[in-house]
Design a protein around this motif. Structure first.
Motif, PDB file in Angstrom:
ATOM      1  N   ALA A 165      -0.951   0.039   7.372  1.00  0.00           N
ATOM      2  CA  ALA A 165      -0.336   0.785   6.037  1.00  0.00           C
ATOM      3  C   ALA A 165      -0.768   2.321   6.357  1.00  0.00           C
ATOM      4  CB  ALA A 165      -1.196   0.336   5.066  1.00  0.00           C
ATOM      5  N   GLN A 166      -1.672   2.821   6.922  1.00  0.00           N
ATOM      6  CA  GLN A 166      -2.057   4.245   7.025  1.00  0.00           C
ATOM      7  C   GLN A 166      -1.015   4.813   8.233  1.00  0.00           C
ATOM      8  OE1 GLN A 166      -6.337   5.041   7.429  1.00  0.00           O
ATOM      9  NE2 GLN A 166      -6.409   3.015   6.955  1.00  0.00           N
ATOM     10  N   ILE A 167      -0.407   3.738   9.119  1.00  0.00           N
ATOM     11  CA  ILE A 167       0.731   4.393  10.149  1.00  0.00           C
ATOM     12  C   ILE A 167       1.918   4.297   9.394  1.00  0.00           C
ATOM     13  CG2 ILE A 167       1.745   3.811  12.217  1.00  0.00           C
ATOM     14  CD1 ILE A 167      -0.754   2.322  13.217  1.00  0.00           C
ATOM     15  N   LEU A 168       2.341   3.288   8.576  1.00  0.00           N
ATOM     16  CA  LEU A 168       3.445   3.524   8.122  1.00  0.00           C
ATOM     17  C   LEU A 168       3.372   4.590   6.908  1.00  0.00           C
ATOM     18  CD1 LEU A 168       4.286  -0.303   7.036  1.00  0.00           C
ATOM     19  CD2 LEU A 168       5.478   0.911   8.667  1.00  0.00           C
TER      20      LEU A 168
ATOM     21  N   VAL B 269       0.860  -1.191   0.061  1.00  0.00           N
ATOM     22  CA  VAL B 269       0.093  -0.088  -0.018  1.00  0.00           C
ATOM     23  C   VAL B 269       0.907   1.249   0.044  1.00  0.00           C
ATOM     24  CG1 VAL B 269      -1.696   1.220   1.194  1.00  0.00           C
ATOM     25  CG2 VAL B 269      -2.021  -1.300   0.938  1.00  0.00           C
ATOM     26  N   VAL B 270       2.020   1.240   0.824  1.00  0.00           N
ATOM     27  CA  VAL B 270       2.801   2.584   0.805  1.00  0.00           C
ATOM     28  C   VAL B 270       3.627   2.478  -0.397  1.00  0.00           C
ATOM     29  CG1 VAL B 270       4.809   3.367   2.204  1.00  0.00           C
ATOM     30  CG2 VAL B 270       3.128   2.378   3.350  1.00  0.00           C
ATOM     31  N   ARG B 271       4.058   1.562  -1.044  1.00  0.00           N
ATOM     32  CA  ARG B 271       4.852   1.559  -2.168  1.00  0.00           C
ATOM     33  C   ARG B 271       3.954   2.081  -3.240  1.00  0.00           C
ATOM     34  NH1 ARG B 271       9.230  -3.573  -1.869  1.00  0.00           N
ATOM     35  NH2 ARG B 271       9.941  -2.961   0.002  1.00  0.00           N
TER      36      ARG B 271
ATOM     37  N   LEU C 221      -6.055   7.043   1.585  1.00  0.00           N
ATOM     38  CA  LEU C 221      -7.249   7.285   1.793  1.00  0.00           C
ATOM     39  C   LEU C 221      -7.739   7.955   0.756  1.00  0.00           C
ATOM     40  CD1 LEU C 221      -7.581   8.121   5.587  1.00  0.00           C
ATOM     41  CD2 LEU C 221      -7.937   5.944   4.533  1.00  0.00           C
ATOM     42  N   SER C 222      -6.961   7.855  -0.588  1.00  0.00           N
ATOM     43  CA  SER C 222      -7.597   8.947  -1.595  1.00  0.00           C
ATOM     44  C   SER C 222      -8.428   8.038  -2.549  1.00  0.00           C
ATOM     45  CB  SER C 222      -6.420   9.298  -2.521  1.00  0.00           C
ATOM     46  OG  SER C 222      -6.619   9.854  -3.561  1.00  0.00           O
ATOM     47  N   GLY C 223      -9.633   8.740  -3.030  1.00  0.00           N
ATOM     48  CA  GLY C 223     -10.430   8.329  -3.916  1.00  0.00           C
ATOM     49  C   GLY C 223     -10.937   7.035  -3.778  1.00  0.00           C
ATOM     50  N   SER C 224     -10.657   6.088  -4.832  1.00  0.00           N
ATOM     51  CA  SER C 224     -11.546   4.709  -4.658  1.00  0.00           C
ATOM     52  C   SER C 224     -10.617   4.083  -4.084  1.00  0.00           C
ATOM     53  CB  SER C 224     -11.899   4.406  -5.961  1.00  0.00           C
ATOM     54  OG  SER C 224     -10.485   4.309  -6.917  1.00  0.00           O
ATOM     55  N   ILE C 225      -9.407   4.106  -3.822  1.00  0.00           N
ATOM     56  CA  ILE C 225      -8.257   3.288  -2.930  1.00  0.00           C
ATOM     57  C   ILE C 225      -9.102   2.232  -1.711  1.00  0.00           C
ATOM     58  CG2 ILE C 225      -6.186   2.829  -1.776  1.00  0.00           C
ATOM     59  CD1 ILE C 225      -5.046   5.140  -3.524  1.00  0.00           C
ATOM     60  N   PRO C 226      -9.549   3.235  -0.928  1.00  0.00           N
ATOM     61  CA  PRO C 226     -10.064   2.399   0.232  1.00  0.00           C
ATOM     62  C   PRO C 226     -11.277   1.066  -0.130  1.00  0.00           C
ATOM     63  CG  PRO C 226      -9.960   4.572   0.939  1.00  0.00           C
ATOM     64  CD  PRO C 226      -9.869   4.424  -0.572  1.00  0.00           C
TER      65      PRO C 226
END
Length: 228
Positions: A189-192, A116-118, A128-133
């Motif tokens: 992933a959000q924390i990283l 997710v980070v990469r 948390l952008s757009g359709s990603i979640p």
């Protein structure tokens, strides 16, 4: 590095051709190939909001698994999350389902947050952008359905074969949940993502790998007679 989801599938097929019957990595690879085909089947159908992103994410995610395959083949020290699976891969006292769950534990429990980070960093976006979640959770729906089918099939087979040994096996693999693993990976992933430009990033990744590796060793506890 794979370029498309078709490249991912081709690489998994190649891995399947090099694994011998009873190879724990082969068991996991077979299930991973099945789930990747299921994702491919849903591209272009409207199931995902952003097919292009989902495919690119699938490639980044799979490359982390392929890195473990390459490290093992080259005799390099494996990431702590993957080490239990590759160490135990030829142990006949470990059931196929244990190998499948241990592989998912390593890949989902550790690699998923990194993927997710990469992908977000590479595309100049954020988790948390757009359709990603939404697409992340749609992928989860696909994986959970297939994992449930595989788990039921292998458990049914094990119950017929193992008799009194079935209950400890069912208890052991039942302690791990793909839904909880993906939920945890999404939060980490959000924390990283917040830590990505700090000195804490590598420490957090290392701790995650170690923790996942400990769970992997537990999941691969030998339960079966070696001469079965």
């Amino acid at each position: 590095m794979a370029g498309t989801i078709h490249d991912v599938i081709d690489r998994m097929r190649a891995i399947a051709e090099t694994t011998v019957p009873g190879d724990g990595v082969g068991y996991f690879n077979g299930v991973y190939l099945r789930t990747t085909r299921a994702i491919l089947d849903r591209l272009g159908t409207g199931f995902f909001e952003d097919d292009g992103f989902v495919e690119r994410f699938d490639v980044v995610f799979a490359d982390l698994y392929f890195a473990a395959i390459d490290d093992a083949a080259a005799g390099r020290r494996l990431d702590a999350a993957w080490r239990p699976l590759f160490t135990r891969r030829a142990d006949r006292r470990v059931h196929a389902l244990q190998f499948v769950v241990a592989g998912m534990n390593a890949h989902i429990g550790h690699d998923l947050e990194l993927a997710v980070v990469r992908i977000c960093a590479a595309e100049g976006t954020h988790p948390l952008s757009g359709s990603i979640p939404d697409d992340f959770h749609r992928i989860s729906d696909v994986l959970e359905a297939i994992e449930s089918q595989v788990r039921l099939s292998l458990l049914t087979e094990a119950e017929r074969e193992l008799g009194r040994l079935f209950e400890p096996l069912a208890h052991l693999v039942g302690s791990w949940s793909i839904a909880r693993a993906r939920q945890g990976a999404w939060i980490r992933a959000q924390i990283l993502w917040q830590l990505r430009d700090t000195a804490l990033f590598d420490q957090a990744v290392a701790i995650s790998a170690s923790t996942v590796g400990m769970t992997g060793r537990h999941l691969l506890t030998p339960l079966l007679p070696a001469d079965r």
